[in-house]
Design a protein around this motif. Structure first.
Motif, mmCIF file in Angstrom:
data_model
loop_
_atom_site.group_PDB
_atom_site.id
_atom_site.type_symbol
_atom_site.label_atom_id
_atom_site.label_comp_id
_atom_site.label_asym_id
_atom_site.label_seq_id
_atom_site.Cartn_x
_atom_site.Cartn_y
_atom_site.Cartn_z
ATOM 1 N N GLU A 180 0.821 -1.216 0.000
ATOM 2 C CA GLU A 180 0.000 0.000 0.000
ATOM 3 C C GLU A 180 0.849 1.257 0.000
ATOM 4 O O GLU A 180 0.495 2.254 -0.627
ATOM 5 N N GLU A 181 1.956 1.227 0.727
ATOM 6 C CA GLU A 181 2.816 2.413 0.780
ATOM 7 C C GLU A 181 3.376 2.734 -0.603
ATOM 8 O O GLU A 181 3.469 3.902 -1.005
ATOM 9 N N GLY A 182 3.753 1.682 -1.348
ATOM 10 C CA GLY A 182 4.249 1.890 -2.703
ATOM 11 C C GLY A 182 3.191 2.463 -3.624
ATOM 12 O O GLY A 182 3.459 3.346 -4.448
ATOM 13 N N LYS A 183 1.956 1.969 -3.492
ATOM 14 C CA LYS A 183 0.848 2.505 -4.292
ATOM 15 C C LYS A 183 0.605 3.976 -3.964
ATOM 16 O O LYS A 183 0.372 4.796 -4.854
ATOM 17 N N LYS A 184 0.662 4.286 -2.667
ATOM 18 C CA LYS A 184 0.441 5.666 -2.237
ATOM 19 C C LYS A 184 1.493 6.591 -2.818
ATOM 20 O O LYS A 184 1.184 7.684 -3.319
ATOM 21 N N GLN A 185 2.753 6.162 -2.809
ATOM 22 C CA GLN A 185 3.832 6.976 -3.360
ATOM 23 C C GLN A 185 3.652 7.208 -4.857
ATOM 24 O O GLN A 185 3.892 8.317 -5.356
ATOM 25 N N LEU A 186 3.234 6.158 -5.569
ATOM 26 C CA LEU A 186 3.012 6.307 -7.006
ATOM 27 C C LEU A 186 1.857 7.256 -7.291
ATOM 28 O O LEU A 186 1.917 8.093 -8.199
ATOM 29 N N ARG A 187 0.767 7.140 -6.511
ATOM 30 C CA ARG A 187 -0.372 8.049 -6.707
ATOM 31 C C ARG A 187 0.041 9.497 -6.475
ATOM 32 O O ARG A 187 -0.354 10.394 -7.236
ATOM 33 N N GLU A 188 0.826 9.724 -5.444
ATOM 34 C CA GLU A 188 1.280 11.080 -5.151
ATOM 35 C C GLU A 188 2.207 11.598 -6.240
ATOM 36 O O GLU A 188 2.126 12.771 -6.635
ATOM 37 N N LEU A 189 3.081 10.719 -6.742
ATOM 38 C CA LEU A 189 3.983 11.114 -7.821
ATOM 39 C C LEU A 189 3.204 11.529 -9.057
ATOM 40 O O LEU A 189 3.462 12.588 -9.651
ATOM 41 N N VAL A 190 2.233 10.701 -9.463
ATOM 42 C CA VAL A 190 1.434 11.003 -10.653
ATOM 43 C C VAL A 190 0.641 12.290 -10.465
ATOM 44 O O VAL A 190 0.530 13.119 -11.371
ATOM 45 N N ALA A 191 0.110 12.497 -9.266
ATOM 46 C CA ALA A 191 -0.683 13.693 -8.987
ATOM 47 C C ALA A 191 0.164 14.959 -9.060
ATOM 48 O O ALA A 191 -0.337 16.032 -9.427
ATOM 49 N N ASN A 192 1.452 14.853 -8.732
ATOM 50 C CA ASN A 192 2.316 16.040 -8.701
ATOM 51 C C ASN A 192 3.007 16.321 -10.030
ATOM 52 O O ASN A 192 3.599 17.390 -10.204
ATOM 53 N N LEU A 193 2.936 15.383 -10.959
ATOM 54 C CA LEU A 193 3.521 15.603 -12.284
ATOM 55 C C LEU A 193 2.565 16.419 -13.157
ATOM 56 O O LEU A 193 1.346 16.280 -13.048
ATOM 57 N N THR A 194 3.121 17.242 -14.011
ATOM 58 C CA THR A 194 2.287 17.932 -14.996
ATOM 59 C C THR A 194 1.742 16.897 -15.970
ATOM 60 O O THR A 194 2.522 16.151 -16.577
ATOM 61 N N PRO A 195 0.419 16.785 -16.107
ATOM 62 C CA PRO A 195 -0.123 15.743 -16.998
ATOM 63 C C PRO A 195 0.259 16.000 -18.445
ATOM 64 O O PRO A 195 0.521 17.143 -18.839
ATOM 65 N N PRO A 196 0.312 14.952 -19.263
ATOM 66 C CA PRO A 196 0.591 15.152 -20.694
ATOM 67 C C PRO A 196 -0.514 15.973 -21.334
ATOM 68 O O PRO A 196 -1.647 16.012 -20.844
ATOM 69 N N THR A 197 -0.173 16.641 -22.408
ATOM 70 C CA THR A 197 -1.174 17.439 -23.105
ATOM 71 C C THR A 197 -2.185 16.515 -23.789
ATOM 72 O O THR A 197 -1.937 15.316 -23.952
ATOM 73 N N GLU A 198 -3.316 17.075 -24.164
ATOM 74 C CA GLU A 198 -4.375 16.272 -24.784
ATOM 75 C C GLU A 198 -3.859 15.570 -26.030
ATOM 76 O O GLU A 198 -3.276 16.181 -26.922
ATOM 77 N N GLY A 199 -4.061 14.256 -26.080
ATOM 78 C CA GLY A 199 -3.645 13.460 -27.229
ATOM 79 C C GLY A 199 -2.194 13.009 -27.194
ATOM 80 O O GLY A 199 -1.756 12.262 -28.064
ATOM 81 N N GLU A 200 -1.440 13.439 -26.179
ATOM 82 C CA GLU A 200 -0.010 13.095 -26.095
ATOM 83 C C GLU A 200 0.195 11.771 -25.359
ATOM 84 O O GLU A 200 -0.482 11.478 -24.375
ATOM 85 N N ILE A 201 1.163 10.999 -25.817
ATOM 86 C CA ILE A 201 1.606 9.786 -25.124
ATOM 87 C C ILE A 201 3.115 9.918 -24.928
ATOM 88 O O ILE A 201 3.856 10.102 -25.902
ATOM 89 N N ASN A 202 3.569 9.878 -23.678
ATOM 90 C CA ASN A 202 4.997 9.991 -23.457
ATOM 91 C C ASN A 202 5.472 8.990 -22.411
ATOM 92 O O ASN A 202 4.665 8.329 -21.754
ATOM 93 N N PHE A 203 6.797 8.877 -22.278
ATOM 94 C CA PHE A 203 7.412 7.891 -21.397
ATOM 95 C C PHE A 203 8.387 8.608 -20.476
ATOM 96 O O PHE A 203 9.250 9.361 -20.944
ATOM 97 N N LEU A 204 8.265 8.384 -19.184
ATOM 98 C CA LEU A 204 9.097 9.039 -18.189
ATOM 99 C C LEU A 204 9.823 7.986 -17.363
ATOM 100 O O LEU A 204 9.198 7.120 -16.748
ATOM 101 N N GLY A 205 11.147 8.052 -17.352
ATOM 102 C CA GLY A 205 11.929 7.098 -16.588
ATOM 103 C C GLY A 205 11.742 7.303 -15.091
ATOM 104 O O GLY A 205 11.810 8.431 -14.592
ATOM 105 N N LEU A 206 11.500 6.207 -14.384
ATOM 106 C CA LEU A 206 11.285 6.279 -12.941
ATOM 107 C C LEU A 206 12.474 5.711 -12.173
ATOM 108 O O LEU A 206 13.001 6.347 -11.262
ATOM 109 N N GLN A 207 12.923 4.520 -12.551
ATOM 110 C CA GLN A 207 14.034 3.887 -11.849
ATOM 111 C C GLN A 207 14.742 2.928 -12.795
ATOM 112 O O GLN A 207 14.091 2.168 -13.514
ATOM 113 N N ALA A 208 16.067 2.983 -12.801
ATOM 114 C CA ALA A 208 16.865 2.080 -13.639
ATOM 115 C C ALA A 208 18.023 1.531 -12.823
ATOM 116 O O ALA A 208 18.705 2.279 -12.110
#
Length: 292
Positions: A180-208
């Motif tokens: 649950e803690e991992g899910k919560k962190q991901l939800r918060e991360l997604v909420a704080n990122l600027t969403p992609p523009t309408e019709g855009e599909i992009n890829f953002l590196g999280l961890q490598a």
């Protein structure tokens, strides 16, 4: 009136949303109550001919029940004439009171859920639509509202464009295994990122991370700014390190892989050592790109 409707055969699929989603108003809880709306013709259609009335009555009887407080669009037939799509559909309401539309954006989707046309209709002229009815109507999409996607003859859909907040889309395997803690962190991360523009599909590196055996594991946020679900079957990927060098490259086959509309889906891609092209990798900054 739809003069080109000659057969009582429905070629489109149905879509449905809650009235709260569409009109932004809270509704009473439905408690899984189902509603069978009645057939209704808008007064502007005047006297409906007997043959047409019979066709609509037959199609209406074949429609499934709705959950209470839903608004549905049930596709019937499409005529392509004068560089326009004329789309016949039932506007269906299981709301226990009259509804009234204003400016409403509709999407015409093919069987692969690609957007074939998008248009904002001023539906205020319909006035109050009675409670619990199936009302046939014709929507016209002109050439300038169309995309390059090919419209299928059957299994197309007419859908409301619903714009909500950008959400996290977890695959069922992640939903099961991630704490649950991992899910919560991901939800918060997604909420704080600027969403992609309408019709855009992009890829953002999280961890490598490069493993001891030389494999490279890259977790990527796949971000869908479209107002429809997208399906990926084959995905070529390049990983670039802090120096901008391509350090790994491969093509991944994905099975039943879907990214929901207006959402971000995390996924981990494994590049075996044979696909890692650089020995000393600087992963202090990195990115994933889809080669053109």
């Amino acid at each position: 009136m739809l003069s080109f409707l000659k057969k009582a055969k429905k070629k489109g699929k149905d879509t449905a949303v809650s009235s709260a989603q569409l009109f932004g108003q809270e509704e009473a809880t439905a408690h899984n109550k189902t509603i069978k709306p009645v057939l209704y013709f808008h007064p502007s259609w005047g006297e409906v001919g007997q043959e047409q009335k019979y066709i609509y009555q037959f199609l209406h009887k074949e429609l499934p029940s709705l959950q209470e407080n839903q608004i549905s669009l049930a596709g019937i037939e499409i005529e392509n004439q004068d560089d326009s799509y004329h789309v016949a559909a039932f506007i269906r309401s299981s709301v226990p009171k009259p509804i009234k539309f204003e400016a409403t954006t509709l999407l015409l989707l093919n069987k692969d859920e690609q957007v074939c046309a998008r248009k904002t209709f001023d539906l205020s002229g319909l006035g109050d639509i009675p409670a619990k009815v199936n009302m046939p109507w014709v929507f016209t999409f002109e050439k300038d509202t169309m995309t390059d996607a090919a419209l299928s003859h059957t299994d197309w859909q007419l859908a409301f464009e619903i714009k909500g907040e950008h959400q996290l889309d977890l695959d069922p395997t992640w939903e099961t295994r991630l704490p649950e803690e991992g899910k919560k962190q991901l939800r918060e991360l997604v909420a704080n990122l600027t969403p992609p523009t309408e019709g855009e599909i992009n890829f953002l590196g999280l961890q490598a991370r490069k493993q001891e055996n030389g494999d490279l594991h890259a977790t990527i946020l796949m971000r869908n700014g479209c107002n429809r679900n997208i399906h990926l079957e084959q995905l070529p990927l390049h990983i670039l390190d802090a120096s901008g060098d391509i350090v790994a490259q491969g093509s991944f086959t994905l099975t039943n892989f879907e990214i929901k509309a207006n959402s971000t889906k995390p996924w981990t891609f494994l590049f075996p050592s044979s696909l890692v092209t650089k020995e000393d990798i600087d992963l202090s900054a990195w990115k994933a790109v889809v080669p053109q």
